[in-house]
Design a protein around this motif. Structure first.
Motif, PDB file in Angstrom:
ATOM      1  N   PHE A 141      48.086  49.146  16.818  1.00  0.00           N
ATOM      2  CA  PHE A 141      48.452  47.812  16.328  1.00  0.00           C
ATOM      3  C   PHE A 141      48.316  46.737  17.409  1.00  0.00           C
ATOM      4  N   GLN A 142      47.698  47.110  18.548  1.00  0.00           N
ATOM      5  CA  GLN A 142      47.318  46.165  19.604  1.00  0.00           C
ATOM      6  C   GLN A 142      48.504  45.368  20.149  1.00  0.00           C
ATOM      7  N   PHE A 143      49.584  46.064  20.432  1.00  0.00           N
ATOM      8  CA  PHE A 143      50.757  45.404  21.013  1.00  0.00           C
ATOM      9  C   PHE A 143      50.536  45.032  22.471  1.00  0.00           C
ATOM     10  N   GLN A 144      49.419  45.459  23.071  1.00  0.00           N
ATOM     11  CA  GLN A 144      49.134  45.069  24.442  1.00  0.00           C
ATOM     12  C   GLN A 144      48.980  43.562  24.589  1.00  0.00           C
ATOM     13  N   ARG A 145      48.741  42.861  23.497  1.00  0.00           N
ATOM     14  CA  ARG A 145      48.613  41.399  23.572  1.00  0.00           C
ATOM     15  C   ARG A 145      49.951  40.728  23.866  1.00  0.00           C
ATOM     16  N   PHE A 146      51.028  41.485  23.804  1.00  0.00           N
ATOM     17  CA  PHE A 146      52.361  40.937  24.069  1.00  0.00           C
ATOM     18  C   PHE A 146      52.849  41.278  25.478  1.00  0.00           C
ATOM     19  N   ILE A 147      51.910  41.634  26.370  1.00  0.00           N
ATOM     20  CA  ILE A 147      52.227  41.916  27.774  1.00  0.00           C
ATOM     21  C   ILE A 147      51.945  40.678  28.613  1.00  0.00           C
ATOM     22  N   THR A 148      52.876  40.330  29.496  1.00  0.00           N
ATOM     23  CA  THR A 148      52.669  39.244  30.456  1.00  0.00           C
ATOM     24  C   THR A 148      53.002  39.776  31.839  1.00  0.00           C
ATOM     25  N   LEU A 149      51.979  40.094  32.620  1.00  0.00           N
ATOM     26  CA  LEU A 149      52.205  40.646  33.950  1.00  0.00           C
ATOM     27  C   LEU A 149      52.606  39.556  34.933  1.00  0.00           C
ATOM     28  N   PRO A 150      53.452  39.884  35.928  1.00  0.00           N
ATOM     29  CA  PRO A 150      53.841  38.904  36.948  1.00  0.00           C
ATOM     30  C   PRO A 150      52.636  38.395  37.714  1.00  0.00           C
ATOM     31  N   GLN A 151      52.759  37.182  38.241  1.00  0.00           N
ATOM     32  CA  GLN A 151      51.650  36.557  38.949  1.00  0.00           C
ATOM     33  C   GLN A 151      51.617  36.873  40.433  1.00  0.00           C
ATOM     34  N   ALA A 152      52.701  37.500  40.938  1.00  0.00           N
ATOM     35  CA  ALA A 152      52.841  37.624  42.389  1.00  0.00           C
ATOM     36  C   ALA A 152      51.728  38.430  43.033  1.00  0.00           C
ATOM     37  N   SER A 153      51.208  39.426  42.309  1.00  0.00           N
ATOM     38  CA  SER A 153      50.266  40.340  42.966  1.00  0.00           C
ATOM     39  C   SER A 153      48.914  40.389  42.287  1.00  0.00           C
ATOM     40  N   THR A 154      48.547  39.334  41.571  1.00  0.00           N
ATOM     41  CA  THR A 154      47.254  39.370  40.906  1.00  0.00           C
ATOM     42  C   THR A 154      46.147  39.426  41.932  1.00  0.00           C
ATOM     43  N   CYS A 155      45.049  40.076  41.567  1.00  0.00           N
ATOM     44  CA  CYS A 155      43.996  40.311  42.559  1.00  0.00           C
ATOM     45  C   CYS A 155      42.949  39.191  42.559  1.00  0.00           C
ATOM     46  N   CYS A 156      43.072  38.225  41.694  1.00  0.00           N
ATOM     47  CA  CYS A 156      42.117  37.119  41.655  1.00  0.00           C
ATOM     48  C   CYS A 156      42.830  35.828  42.014  1.00  0.00           C
ATOM     49  N   GLY A 157      42.343  35.124  43.054  1.00  0.00           N
ATOM     50  CA  GLY A 157      42.933  33.850  43.407  1.00  0.00           C
ATOM     51  C   GLY A 157      44.255  33.978  44.129  1.00  0.00           C
ATOM     52  N   SER A 158      44.556  35.111  44.737  1.00  0.00           N
ATOM     53  CA  SER A 158      45.797  35.274  45.484  1.00  0.00           C
ATOM     54  C   SER A 158      45.471  35.736  46.885  1.00  0.00           C
ATOM     55  N   ASN A 159      46.507  35.766  47.723  1.00  0.00           N
ATOM     56  CA  ASN A 159      46.314  36.207  49.099  1.00  0.00           C
ATOM     57  C   ASN A 159      45.974  37.675  49.188  1.00  0.00           C
ATOM     58  N   ASN A 160      46.168  38.413  48.104  1.00  0.00           N
ATOM     59  CA  ASN A 160      45.926  39.847  48.130  1.00  0.00           C
ATOM     60  C   ASN A 160      44.560  40.214  47.581  1.00  0.00           C
TER      61      ASN A 160
END
Length: 311
Positions: A141-160
């Motif tokens: 039922f594609q409930f993955q669309r209701f996931i919001t991951l934290p921004q602290a460790s994203t791999c695009c546009g971050s210090n990491n």
């Protein structure tokens, strides 16, 4: 009056002790588990993670991973976040989330010793069956669309970014620690609030809350126990020794199992932290799955075993 004052001071002391110990433990676990997950992300290609946790075999692997990780419901979350960041299939990740706090080697050993092999088998099959089926349905039922991951460790546009893109050049213990601390900071307000709620409940809600109904054991006691468990912060490994006492007082095994699964699988503190990641539709589905597992297991135990079996 002096007795009341003494009880109040004792409850306050227990609450404060609980908060300090659990808060420290959870923050340390979040940092250590986040470091472990980040290190695994560097060592294991995302494509490999996707391959392992996908398809029908992925659900069994996720359930097995959950069963061998001795995490409580709250400390399962950083592992879940890491798996989602590694692009693991959503359904198996949810199976891991449902299984991890409810099945681990310590819990299995305690169940066997306290209640016997028959109850252990009923409990384990119920938890595994519902966890795998629920993970499959949530993915369908594609409930993955209701996931919001934290921004602290994203791999695009971050210090990491470079840590992920060029792990062989930038891997270091310091880098992993910095990334884990950033990850933990994004959860810190939710951890604080969740543990504070758990501390108040731990200090001021008597453990004998359900024992007053022990003589009648009405049919609605199992659903009520499952719901009550969610309002508490009760680890399964902490609850099981108390469960033997409740059963000895006349509380049915089904009621005790429902309370244990409700508290270990979806405690109120965990849900406060989990709201950082889950939007409301997924949060409601998560709670319903844990409630369903607790109620189904409780009634199964009630029907298949007598009240005093294994005790």
């Amino acid at each position: 009056m002096s007795d009341f004052t003494s009880l109040s001071q004792s409850a306050l002391f227990n609450s404060m002790q609980f908060f300090i110990i659990v808060f420290s433990e959870l923050v340390l676990l979040f940092i250590l588990i986040s470091m472990l997950v980040s290190w695994l992300q560097l060592k294991i290609p995302k494509a490999r993670v996707q391959a392992l946790l996908s398809g029908k075999s992925g659900y069994m692997l996720a359930a097995g991973l959950g069963a061998i990780t001795p995490f409580c419901s709250c400390s399962t979350l950083p592992m879940m976040v890491g798996l989602l960041r590694a692009k693991a299939a959503f359904g198996p990740v949810m199976t891991f989330l449902f299984t991890s706090p409810l099945l681990n080697p310590f819990l299995i050993a305690m169940l066997w010793v306290i209640f016997g092999l028959k109850l252990l088998l009923i409990y384990s099959l119920s938890v595994l069956g519902v966890a795998i089926l629920s993970g499959m349905l949530l993915q369908v039922f594609q409930f993955q669309r209701f996931i919001t991951l934290p921004q602290a460790s994203t791999c695009c546009g971050s210090n990491n970014a470079m840590l992920t893109l060029h792990p062989e050049k930038t891997w270091s213990l310091k880098g992993l620690l910095q990334q884990a601390i950033k990850e933990t900071r994004s959860f810190l307000p939710h951890i604080t609030l969740g543990v504070a709620v758990g501390a108040v409940i731990h200090g001021y809600v008597p453990s004998s809350l359900l024992a007053g109904l022990s003589n009648s054991n009405p049919w609605w006691l199992i659903p009520a126990a499952a719901l009550s468990g969610i309002m508490l912060y009760v680890r399964a490994s902490t609850m099981l020794p108390l469960a033997a006492t409740l059963v000895a007082k006349g509380v049915s095994l089904g009621t005790v199992m429902a309370l244990t699964i409700g508290g270990a699988g979806a405690s109120l503190p965990e849900m406060i932290i989990l709201k950082r990641i889950f939007q409301w539709p997924l949060m409601i589905a998560f709670v319903l799955v844990v409630l369903g597992t607790a109620i189904m297991t409780g009634f199964s135990v009630q029907l298949l075993l007598s009240t005093g079996a294994g005790v």
